[in-house]
Design a protein around this motif. Structure first.
Motif, PDB file in Angstrom:
ATOM      1  N   ALA A  22       0.839  -1.197   0.000  1.00 15.30           N
ATOM      2  CA  ALA A  22       0.000   0.000   0.000  1.00 15.30           C
ATOM      3  C   ALA A  22       0.874   1.247   0.000  1.00 15.30           C
ATOM      4  O   ALA A  22       1.794   1.373   0.818  1.00 15.30           O
ATOM      5  CB  ALA A  22      -0.925   0.003   1.217  1.00 15.30           C
ATOM      6  N   LEU A  23       0.601   2.175  -0.918  1.00 12.76           N
ATOM      7  CA  LEU A  23       1.371   3.403  -1.066  1.00 12.76           C
ATOM      8  C   LEU A  23       0.485   4.593  -0.745  1.00 12.76           C
ATOM      9  O   LEU A  23      -0.648   4.678  -1.225  1.00 12.76           O
ATOM     10  CB  LEU A  23       1.916   3.528  -2.491  1.00 12.76           C
ATOM     11  CG  LEU A  23       2.749   2.338  -2.995  1.00 12.76           C
ATOM     12  CD1 LEU A  23       3.133   2.557  -4.445  1.00 12.76           C
ATOM     13  CD2 LEU A  23       3.977   2.139  -2.132  1.00 12.76           C
ATOM     14  N   GLY A  39       7.683   5.799   1.467  1.00 15.97           N
ATOM     15  CA  GLY A  39       7.150   4.779   0.576  1.00 15.97           C
ATOM     16  C   GLY A  39       8.236   3.977  -0.126  1.00 15.97           C
ATOM     17  O   GLY A  39       8.053   2.783  -0.397  1.00 15.97           O
ATOM     18  N   GLU A  40       9.376   4.596  -0.446  1.00 18.21           N
ATOM     19  CA  GLU A  40      10.441   3.866  -1.128  1.00 18.21           C
ATOM     20  C   GLU A  40      10.967   2.732  -0.259  1.00 18.21           C
ATOM     21  O   GLU A  40      11.234   1.619  -0.743  1.00 18.21           O
ATOM     22  CB  GLU A  40      11.569   4.824  -1.521  1.00 18.21           C
ATOM     23  CG  GLU A  40      11.166   5.866  -2.558  1.00 18.21           C
ATOM     24  CD  GLU A  40      12.346   6.695  -3.011  1.00 18.21           C
ATOM     25  OE1 GLU A  40      13.468   6.404  -2.538  1.00 18.21           O
ATOM     26  OE2 GLU A  40      12.158   7.619  -3.823  1.00 18.21           O
ATOM     27  N   HIS A  41      11.123   3.000   1.042  1.00 24.34           N
ATOM     28  CA  HIS A  41      11.562   1.942   1.962  1.00 24.34           C
ATOM     29  C   HIS A  41      10.560   0.802   1.974  1.00 24.34           C
ATOM     30  O   HIS A  41      10.937  -0.380   1.971  1.00 24.34           O
ATOM     31  CB  HIS A  41      11.718   2.541   3.360  1.00 24.34           C
ATOM     32  CG  HIS A  41      11.942   1.519   4.429  1.00 24.34           C
ATOM     33  ND1 HIS A  41      13.123   0.827   4.573  1.00 24.34           N
ATOM     34  CD2 HIS A  41      11.107   1.069   5.413  1.00 24.34           C
ATOM     35  CE1 HIS A  41      13.019  -0.011   5.595  1.00 24.34           C
ATOM     36  NE2 HIS A  41      11.804   0.119   6.125  1.00 24.34           N
ATOM     37  N   LEU A  42       9.286   1.132   1.945  1.00 22.15           N
ATOM     38  CA  LEU A  42       8.230   0.119   1.968  1.00 22.15           C
ATOM     39  C   LEU A  42       8.256  -0.727   0.686  1.00 22.15           C
ATOM     40  O   LEU A  42       8.106  -1.952   0.726  1.00 22.15           O
ATOM     41  CB  LEU A  42       6.876   0.813   2.120  1.00 22.15           C
ATOM     42  CG  LEU A  42       5.735   0.008   2.727  1.00 22.15           C
ATOM     43  CD1 LEU A  42       6.059  -0.365   4.159  1.00 22.15           C
ATOM     44  CD2 LEU A  42       4.448   0.821   2.687  1.00 22.15           C
ATOM     45  N   ILE A  43       8.461  -0.071  -0.467  1.00 20.51           N
ATOM     46  CA  ILE A  43       8.486  -0.791  -1.747  1.00 20.51           C
ATOM     47  C   ILE A  43       9.667  -1.747  -1.790  1.00 20.51           C
ATOM     48  O   ILE A  43       9.538  -2.911  -2.215  1.00 20.51           O
ATOM     49  CB  ILE A  43       8.541   0.214  -2.915  1.00 20.51           C
ATOM     50  CG1 ILE A  43       7.229   1.002  -3.000  1.00 20.51           C
ATOM     51  CG2 ILE A  43       8.802  -0.496  -4.231  1.00 20.51           C
ATOM     52  CD1 ILE A  43       7.271   2.135  -3.992  1.00 20.51           C
ATOM     53  N   ARG A  44      10.829  -1.307  -1.359  1.00 19.58           N
ATOM     54  CA  ARG A  44      12.007  -2.181  -1.403  1.00 19.58           C
ATOM     55  C   ARG A  44      11.832  -3.381  -0.477  1.00 19.58           C
ATOM     56  O   ARG A  44      12.234  -4.502  -0.817  1.00 19.58           O
ATOM     57  CB  ARG A  44      13.249  -1.379  -1.023  1.00 19.58           C
ATOM     58  CG  ARG A  44      13.671  -0.366  -2.092  1.00 19.58           C
ATOM     59  CD  ARG A  44      15.031   0.235  -1.769  1.00 19.58           C
ATOM     60  NE  ARG A  44      15.513   1.050  -2.878  1.00 19.58           N
ATOM     61  CZ  ARG A  44      15.304   2.337  -3.003  1.00 19.58           C
ATOM     62  NH1 ARG A  44      14.589   2.991  -2.071  1.00 19.58           N
ATOM     63  NH2 ARG A  44      15.768   3.007  -4.041  1.00 19.58           N
ATOM     64  N   SER A  80       4.468  14.071  -6.697  1.00 16.52           N
ATOM     65  CA  SER A  80       5.869  13.838  -7.042  1.00 16.52           C
ATOM     66  C   SER A  80       6.391  12.579  -6.364  1.00 16.52           C
ATOM     67  O   SER A  80       7.110  11.779  -6.974  1.00 16.52           O
ATOM     68  CB  SER A  80       6.712  15.052  -6.628  1.00 16.52           C
ATOM     69  OG  SER A  80       6.588  15.297  -5.235  1.00 16.52           O
ATOM     70  N   HIS A  81       6.036  12.381  -5.081  1.00 18.48           N
ATOM     71  CA  HIS A  81       6.468  11.167  -4.398  1.00 18.48           C
ATOM     72  C   HIS A  81       5.849   9.930  -5.039  1.00 18.48           C
ATOM     73  O   HIS A  81       6.518   8.898  -5.193  1.00 18.48           O
ATOM     74  CB  HIS A  81       6.085  11.243  -2.919  1.00 18.48           C
ATOM     75  CG  HIS A  81       6.905  12.228  -2.150  1.00 18.48           C
ATOM     76  ND1 HIS A  81       6.567  12.683  -0.894  1.00 18.48           N
ATOM     77  CD2 HIS A  81       8.056  12.874  -2.473  1.00 18.48           C
ATOM     78  CE1 HIS A  81       7.475  13.544  -0.476  1.00 18.48           C
ATOM     79  NE2 HIS A  81       8.386  13.682  -1.420  1.00 18.48           N
ATOM     80  N   LEU A  82       4.579  10.018  -5.392  1.00 19.38           N
ATOM     81  CA  LEU A  82       3.917   8.873  -6.026  1.00 19.38           C
ATOM     82  C   LEU A  82       4.567   8.538  -7.369  1.00 19.38           C
ATOM     83  O   LEU A  82       4.731   7.365  -7.704  1.00 19.38           O
ATOM     84  CB  LEU A  82       2.430   9.162  -6.216  1.00 19.38           C
ATOM     85  CG  LEU A  82       1.508   8.852  -5.029  1.00 19.38           C
ATOM     86  CD1 LEU A  82       0.076   9.224  -5.356  1.00 19.38           C
ATOM     87  CD2 LEU A  82       1.591   7.378  -4.652  1.00 19.38           C
ATOM     88  N   ARG A  96       6.222   5.050  -8.192  1.00 21.37           N
ATOM     89  CA  ARG A  96       5.747   4.240  -9.312  1.00 21.37           C
ATOM     90  C   ARG A  96       6.922   3.818 -10.202  1.00 21.37           C
ATOM     91  O   ARG A  96       6.985   2.662 -10.659  1.00 21.37           O
ATOM     92  CB  ARG A  96       4.716   5.021 -10.121  1.00 21.37           C
ATOM     93  CG  ARG A  96       4.116   4.239 -11.260  1.00 21.37           C
ATOM     94  CD  ARG A  96       2.834   4.852 -11.767  1.00 21.37           C
ATOM     95  NE  ARG A  96       2.974   6.256 -12.074  1.00 21.37           N
ATOM     96  CZ  ARG A  96       2.321   7.231 -11.452  1.00 21.37           C
ATOM     97  NH1 ARG A  96       1.468   6.947 -10.492  1.00 21.37           N
ATOM     98  NH2 ARG A  96       2.499   8.499 -11.779  1.00 21.37           N
ATOM     99  N   VAL A  97       7.846   4.724 -10.441  1.00 16.46           N
ATOM    100  CA  VAL A  97       9.030   4.380 -11.235  1.00 16.46           C
ATOM    101  C   VAL A  97       9.854   3.310 -10.524  1.00 16.46           C
ATOM    102  O   VAL A  97      10.312   2.327 -11.137  1.00 16.46           O
ATOM    103  CB  VAL A  97       9.876   5.639 -11.508  1.00 16.46           C
ATOM    104  CG1 VAL A  97      11.198   5.265 -12.158  1.00 16.46           C
ATOM    105  CG2 VAL A  97       9.111   6.614 -12.386  1.00 16.46           C
ATOM    106  N   LEU A  98      10.067   3.483  -9.213  1.00 16.79           N
ATOM    107  CA  LEU A  98      10.835   2.500  -8.448  1.00 16.79           C
ATOM    108  C   LEU A  98      10.141   1.143  -8.471  1.00 16.79           C
ATOM    109  O   LEU A  98      10.794   0.092  -8.615  1.00 16.79           O
ATOM    110  CB  LEU A  98      11.005   2.988  -7.011  1.00 16.79           C
ATOM    111  CG  LEU A  98      11.709   2.022  -6.044  1.00 16.79           C
ATOM    112  CD1 LEU A  98      13.134   1.746  -6.508  1.00 16.79           C
ATOM    113  CD2 LEU A  98      11.705   2.585  -4.624  1.00 16.79           C
ATOM    114  N   LEU A  99       8.831   1.144  -8.337  1.00 19.65           N
ATOM    115  CA  LEU A  99       8.068  -0.112  -8.359  1.00 19.65           C
ATOM    116  C   LEU A  99       8.272  -0.838  -9.696  1.00 19.65           C
ATOM    117  O   LEU A  99       8.458  -2.059  -9.732  1.00 19.65           O
ATOM    118  CB  LEU A  99       6.590   0.187  -8.116  1.00 19.65           C
ATOM    119  CG  LEU A  99       5.656  -1.000  -7.907  1.00 19.65           C
ATOM    120  CD1 LEU A  99       5.944  -1.664  -6.570  1.00 19.65           C
ATOM    121  CD2 LEU A  99       4.200  -0.542  -7.957  1.00 19.65           C
TER     122      LEU A  99
END
Length: 891
Positions: free
Chosen positions: A237-238, A244-249, A279-281, A285-288
């Motif tokens: 969940a974002l 959020g980047e820490h959560l995605i990784r 901007s964060h989203l 999204r790119v990192l995801l």
């Protein structure tokens, strides 16, 4: 009648064994007593496939004659009359010959299924409609025979016939697929190892997707809501927070360890208001995507419910959430999302709650800017402090309502003191409180609520005219009044804030939509985007600056009254790409405006890339055009130079032998040939030089007043044709035109030569007449074969001869030079059809303005033929031509 069943054998390439498997299945069913008929099979001459037919019944083909050829197709009518239980039909994507019942074989199969006949068929992955272009890009071989994916997916069974690329290539090498003479070509082209690996992967992916769709259909049909752990799917969940980047990784590592899929989801509030950082989203999204995940965005009023519903729809087995950063008050009033997800997910989904990332610099007491923005976004009090819903004028108006309405209401109710209970009076005092809050916001509502409390206590709560309260019930009433006034003021203010945010969101969305439209519609959208920024945001100037040195900047696009010339002069500078920044001069800029500006910066980056690509495309087009001209020049000149040179050499070498005595007539003939071919060479070189001058812009135009009859006569004199081939009808009273005589003569000579060559023995007519608007039209009419409308623009391009390569046709430069010279003197050249056949070249030139001569005093005293200071010829007293120079470079 029940519809028949469809079974399809799917293969990645020819030769994997689809037809073999189909025949084997048919023979097995026949052994069990099923009525099986082979409707169509193509064995390709493979011995193993032919052997699989065994004793199966094979229907004879239907013969169709098309364009003198006899074609064999499946006899659908005979198969329907035979009505077997099972029909074997090979090559599902085959295109039937004209005259068949259907265009495609899969349509024949559909008719058999409608008749209640079970069909077993085959198809390769390259024939699936959705993958046709992908396979063509991989193999370089387009497939014209396709079958819709939906038809294959509706099959009751799709069985994959798989074979490794190495095994298939060995079968090819042993001659089990193609004849020996075709093996080497096939292995070097379509059956390359890389092609086969890619085709196999496409087949496996398509089949996996088909199996997943069948699983989802089964679950829906049987009402199964919970996920089945057929494959691990991790749902993260974002919220748009900086963590959020820490959560995605962390979620990506979990998915990788479980060999599962990663899905990121962001829940948007259904009221349309933004509560996250775009901007964060975008960054998340790119990192995801970089980590191999996919992104989903859903709309819902309840975040937890939306997450759980999506998890069930995606068949997710794990949900990853971040720790809540909400305030205690928010968690008490709105509830905990984490607890709600855990409660709603049930036993089939594991919920992981991940703590935030550790601070890089723990000794710093203030959080970074992104975290401060997150805290302000989450905390309602900080939002109230940083975001105003009403302007200063409305706030003053709300305070005025409170200051005026409350005393007036008190004055009106003072006469009824004792008649109305305090509760009723307090309800009446809520009216100005609500009005003040609606107009002036929460501050005006708070002032009105406090004033109402004091007035109620002073004038209506015994003992009056004191702030003391004798009756506890009155105290309770006043406390309730204050609470209600505060709640009503807060609700009205929140509604006003949301309305304002919705309007601002709509405005920003419309601005972004216009910017996106400019990206799509305009060849160079950069100026339109900076203009849109000026219209949307409170800025004085905007500039897209490109670094050209260590500290030098060049403006690529500007807008507004005061665009900055460098990032140092700007109030705000946002990066566009590695060398460019978006610089703005602004009086004030809110945080949410900066977020939208970041999106504009991204669109500017796209616009810059589009501009660079267009420049590269223009350069490539120019190079391609230059190469085309160079190729045409070499092809044309190599022919048209060699022909006259060969004639000259033949004629000249004829005089070399001493033992040959030439008759005078023969000598004249040979010398005439040399003279004619030299003229041809001279004309060719002149046209080449003229075209070079036009291409480089080195034509010096010397405009003066000239009569068309004189120019036409001079052009005819320069041509090596008899005078009776051209009929000239130019009135003597025709006004002069404004042109450069040598250039116009050269252009008309080319047009006349082209017309004479096209007309053959028919005479060419030359006519001229004045036209409205100050123009003169000269028409050169030939009686040749004419020019097709599709070729009328092409004939004016260099080296275009429209297939005419006869003697004397030239290199195709005459019309290009003529058009260039006529346009250089300010005229125009077009072509029309000649009634009765042929083409008419129309030259439009400007009429020469009338001149009036006034001799200067003392002009007659000059007798040496020189000009006086006003440019008047002294000798004869005639005015000069008053030349006007155009162009550049030497003549």
């Amino acid at each position: 009648m029940a519809r028949g069943l469809l079974r399809v054998y799917l293969g990645s390439a020819p030769g994997v064994g689809k037809t073999y498997s189909m025949l084997n299945e048919g023979w097995r069913r026949r052994e069990r007593g099923t009525d099986v008929v082979v409707g169509w099979v193509d064995t390709h001459g493979r011995e193993a496939t032919v052997a699989q037919l065994r004793d199966l019944e094979v229907l004879p083909p239907k013969l169709l004659v098309h364009r003198g050829q006899t074609l064999a197709e499946m006899d659908l009518d005979m198969l329907l009359r035979r009505r077997p239980e099972v029909a074997l039909v090979d090559e599902l994507a085959h295109t039937n010959a004209p005259g068949s019942a259907h265009e495609k074989r899969w349509q024949d199969v559909d008719a058999l299924l409608d008749a209640g006949i079970t069909v077993i068929s085959t198809v390769n992955v390259q024939h699936l409609e959705s993958l046709n272009d992908v396979v063509a890009a991989i193999t370089g071989v387009p497939q014209r025979e396709t079958v819709p994916d939906a038809f294959v997916r509706r099959a009751d069974q799709v069985e994959l016939v798989d074979m490794t690329p190495e095994a298939l290539r060995r079968r090819m090498a042993h001659g089990h697929v193609y004849p020996p003479e075709q093996v080497d070509v096939a292995l070097a082209n379509y059956f390359r190892l890389g092609n086969l690996v890619a085709l196999r992967e496409l087949t496996l992916l398509w089949e996996a997707d088909n199996v997943d769709e069948q699983l989802q259909t089964y679950r829906r049909r049987h009402g199964i809501d919970g996920p089945w752990e057929t494959k691990e799917r991790v749902l993260v969940a974002l919220t748009g927070a900086s963590s959020g980047e820490h959560l995605i990784r962390r979620a990506a590592r979990m998915a990788q360890r479980a060999k599962g899929d990663l899905v990121g989801v962001h829940v948007v509030a259904d009221d349309g208001l933004r509560s996250s950082s775009p901007s964060h989203l975008d960054e998340q999204r790119v990192l995801l995507t970089q980590l191999g995940g996919s992104y989903r965005e859903v709309v819902g009023a309840n975040i937890a419910e939306a997450l759980v519903q999506l998890a069930k729809a995606e068949n997710a087995t794990q949900i990853v959430l971040g720790t809540s950063h909400r305030s205690h008050w928010t968690r008490l009033s709105a509830g905990s999302v984490v607890n709600a997800v855990i409660a709603k997910s049930g036993d089939a989904v594991d919920v992981h709650v991940i703590s935030g990332p550790a601070r890089v610099a723990p000794d710093e007491t203030s959080p970074p800017q992104s975290e401060r923005e997150d805290q302000q976004r989450r905390h309602p009090l900080s939002r109230l402090a940083t975001f105003g819903a009403v302007g200063g004028r409305r706030r003053l108006l709300g305070l005025a309502i409170a200051v005026i309405a409350l005393p007036l209401l008190t004055l009106g109710l003072a006469a009824t003191r004792g008649d109305l209970p305090l509760g009723t009076v307090s309800l009446l005092y809520l009216l100005p409180v609500v009005a003040a809050a609606a107009v002036g916001g929460a501050a005006a509502g708070a002032v009105a609520g406090l004033g109402g409390f004091l007035l109620l206590n002073w004038f209506f709560s015994p003992p009056v005219h004191t702030l003391s309260i004798a009756d506890p019930r009155d105290l309770f009433t006043l406390v309730v009044f204050v609470v209600v006034a505060a709640v009503v003021s807060a609700l009205v203010d929140v509604a006003a804030r949301r309305a304002l945010e919705a309007r601002r969101t709509r405005s920003q969305a419309a601005s972004l939509a216009r910017a996106t439209g400019a990206l799509l519609d305009r060849p160079d959208p950069l100026p339109a985007l900076v203009d849109e920024i000026v219209r949307t945001f409170p800025v004085r100037g905007v500039a897209v600056l490109r670094r050209v040195g260590s500290d030098d900047w060049s403006a690529e696009a500007t807008a507004g009254q005061d665009p900055p010339s460098s990032p140092h002069d700007a109030t705000l500078a946002l990066p566009v790409d590695g060398d460019r920044v978006l610089a703005l001069t602004s009086v004030r800029m809110r945080a949410d405006d900066r977020e939208v500006l970041s999106t504009f910066a991204g669109q500017l980056a796209v616009a810059v890339v589009k501009r660079e690509l267009q420049a590269q495309a223009a350069e490539a087009t120019a190079l391609a055009k230059a190469n085309e001209v160079r190729t045409a020049l070499l092809a044309a000149v190599s022919h048209d130079l060699r022909t006259p040179l060969a004639s000259i050499k033949t004629a000249a070498t004829s005089f070399l032998p001493d033992d040959v005595a030439w008759e005078p007539e023969a000598v004249r003939t040979l010398l005439g040939t040399i003279d004619t071919e030299v003229d041809r060479l001279s004309a060719l070189v002149a046209n080449l030089l003229d075209m070079s001058r036009l291409a480089t812009g080195a034509v010096l135009v010397h405009l003066q007043h000239v009569g068309l009859d004189e120019v036409v006569a001079a052009a005819l004199t320069s041509l090596p044709y008899e005078s009776d081939l051209v009929e000239v009808a130019i009135p003597e009273t025709l006004c002069a035109v404004e042109a450069d005589p040598p250039l116009l003569e050269r252009a008309l000579a080319n047009l006349l030569a082209n017309a004479i060559h096209a007309s053959g023995h028919h005479p060419v007519r030359v006519m001229a007449a004045s036209q409205p608007g100050g123009w003169v039209e000269l028409r050169i009419v030939d009686r040749g074969t004419g020019i097709a409308p599709v070729d009328r623009d092409r004939i004016f391009l260099p080296f275009q001869r429209l297939g005419d390569r006869g003697a004397g046709s030239g290199v195709g430069l005459g019309l290009a030079v003529a058009k260039g010279f006529i346009e250089a003197v300010g005229g125009d050249l077009v072509v029309e059809d000649t009634p009765g056949g042929g083409a008419t070249m129309i030259v439009r030139l400007r009429q020469a303005p009338p001149t009036t001569f006034h001799p200067e005093p003392g002009a007659a005293e000059a007798t040496d033929g020189t000009s006086n200071t006003n440019g008047t010829a002294a000798a004869g007293g005639t005015p000069p031509s008053n030349p006007v120079l155009r162009g550049r470079g030497p003549e």
